[in-house]
Enzyme design. Structure first.
Site, PDB file in Angstrom:
ATOM      1  N   GLN A  99       3.176   9.990   1.095  1.00  0.00           N
ATOM      2  CA  GLN A  99       4.456   9.291   1.208  1.00  0.00           C
ATOM      3  C   GLN A  99       5.401   9.604   0.052  1.00  0.00           C
ATOM      4  OE1 GLN A  99       2.454   5.323   2.267  1.00  0.00           O
ATOM      5  NE2 GLN A  99       4.464   5.224   3.247  1.00  0.00           N
ATOM      6  N   HIS A 109      -2.264   7.292   7.229  1.00  0.00           N
ATOM      7  CA  HIS A 109      -1.384   8.211   6.487  1.00  0.00           C
ATOM      8  C   HIS A 109      -2.157   9.447   6.031  1.00  0.00           C
ATOM      9  CE1 HIS A 109       2.510   6.365   6.285  1.00  0.00           C
ATOM     10  NE2 HIS A 109       2.035   5.228   5.810  1.00  0.00           N
ATOM     11  N   GLY A 133       0.847  -1.184   0.000  1.00  0.00           N
ATOM     12  CA  GLY A 133       0.000   0.000   0.000  1.00  0.00           C
ATOM     13  C   GLY A 133       0.882   1.234   0.000  1.00  0.00           C
ATOM     14  N   HIS A 164      -3.932   1.272   7.939  1.00  0.00           N
ATOM     15  CA  HIS A 164      -2.610   1.896   7.864  1.00  0.00           C
ATOM     16  C   HIS A 164      -2.618   3.044   6.853  1.00  0.00           C
ATOM     17  CE1 HIS A 164       1.933   1.546   7.857  1.00  0.00           C
ATOM     18  NE2 HIS A 164       1.729   2.160   6.703  1.00  0.00           N
ATOM     19  N   GLU A 165      -3.159   2.793   5.653  1.00  0.00           N
ATOM     20  CA  GLU A 165      -3.164   3.831   4.611  1.00  0.00           C
ATOM     21  C   GLU A 165      -4.090   4.983   4.987  1.00  0.00           C
ATOM     22  OE1 GLU A 165      -0.788   3.796   2.555  1.00  0.00           O
ATOM     23  OE2 GLU A 165      -0.245   1.721   3.007  1.00  0.00           O
ATOM     24  N   CYS A 210       6.363   0.005   7.239  1.00  0.00           N
ATOM     25  CA  CYS A 210       5.941   1.139   6.434  1.00  0.00           C
ATOM     26  C   CYS A 210       7.074   1.508   5.478  1.00  0.00           C
ATOM     27  CB  CYS A 210       5.616   2.315   7.361  1.00  0.00           C
ATOM     28  SG  CYS A 210       5.053   3.796   6.507  1.00  0.00           S
ATOM     29  N   LEU A 211       6.720   1.848   4.260  1.00  0.00           N
ATOM     30  CA  LEU A 211       7.737   2.246   3.291  1.00  0.00           C
ATOM     31  C   LEU A 211       8.414   3.556   3.685  1.00  0.00           C
ATOM     32  CD1 LEU A 211       5.957   1.277  -0.048  1.00  0.00           C
ATOM     33  CD2 LEU A 211       7.701   0.003   1.216  1.00  0.00           C
TER      34      LEU A 211
END
Length: 182
Positions: A61, A150, A56, A146-147, A104-105
């Site tokens: 991000q 963000h 995701g 999670h997304e 997380c990226l």
């Protein structure tokens, strides 16, 4: 049946923003223009997510403060969920609470046991402005929550407490990508 391009195949990989970057810690703005620039952003999100081996990715991000995210994520039964959401809002999060590994990226290489509900529903729009609702369970529900976090200016360490939070933030401060980690 039309031949559709693979998501991200026409996108460009963009630089990731890391923990501490202000764009990750502010709520994203609603999308108002549903034109070709939004379609290109969705393509870039897919390309960047795949290049970084994620499941995701939210627009902030990559430094774009808009309420958009993409996903290509399995659920606990290994069913693949692929898509994007614009102006996404978490409308349901319920069921049992599970603590599971979360990464997380924007914090590469760092994971922590994070509590999430095992069911979630998100409502939003497609890049064409069509209403959509996405329901998820298990790992996919974790991804949706999670997304959506963000989009609200949260990263998963914001959900941690005690030693889990301290350990994750210490690891982030020591990471080679570290910028202004709190």
């Amino acid at each position: 049946m039309r031949n559709r391009p693979i998501p991200g195949s026409t996108g460009r990989v963009r630089a990731m923003r890391m923990l501490g970057d202000p764009v990750l810690h502010a709520p994203a703005e609603p999308v108002t223009d549903f034109g070709p620039e939004l379609a290109a952003l969705v393509e870039d999100l897919f390309a960047t997510m795949y290049a970084n081996r994620g499941v995701g990715l939210a627009a902030n991000q990559i430094g774009v403060p808009l309420r958009v995210f993409v996903y290509d994520c399995p659920d606990d039964e290994d069913v693949r969920h692929l898509g994007h959401l614009v102006n996404a809002r978490l409308t349901e999060a319920d069921g049992i609470t599970l603590r599971g590994p979360e990464g997380c990226l924007s914090l590469p290489g760092i994971e922590a046991g994070t509590e999430r509900f095992d069911r979630a529903a998100v409502e939003g729009l497609t890049a064409d402005g069509e209403p959509v609702r996405v329901d998820g369970s298990g790992f996919f529900a974790r991804c949706l929550q999670h997304e959506c976090d963000h989009l609200e200016g949260l990263v998963y360490p914001d959900r941690l407490t005690g030693w889990r939070r301290s350990r994750a933030l210490r690891a982030a401060r020591r990471a080679p990508w570290s910028a202004a980690v709190p």
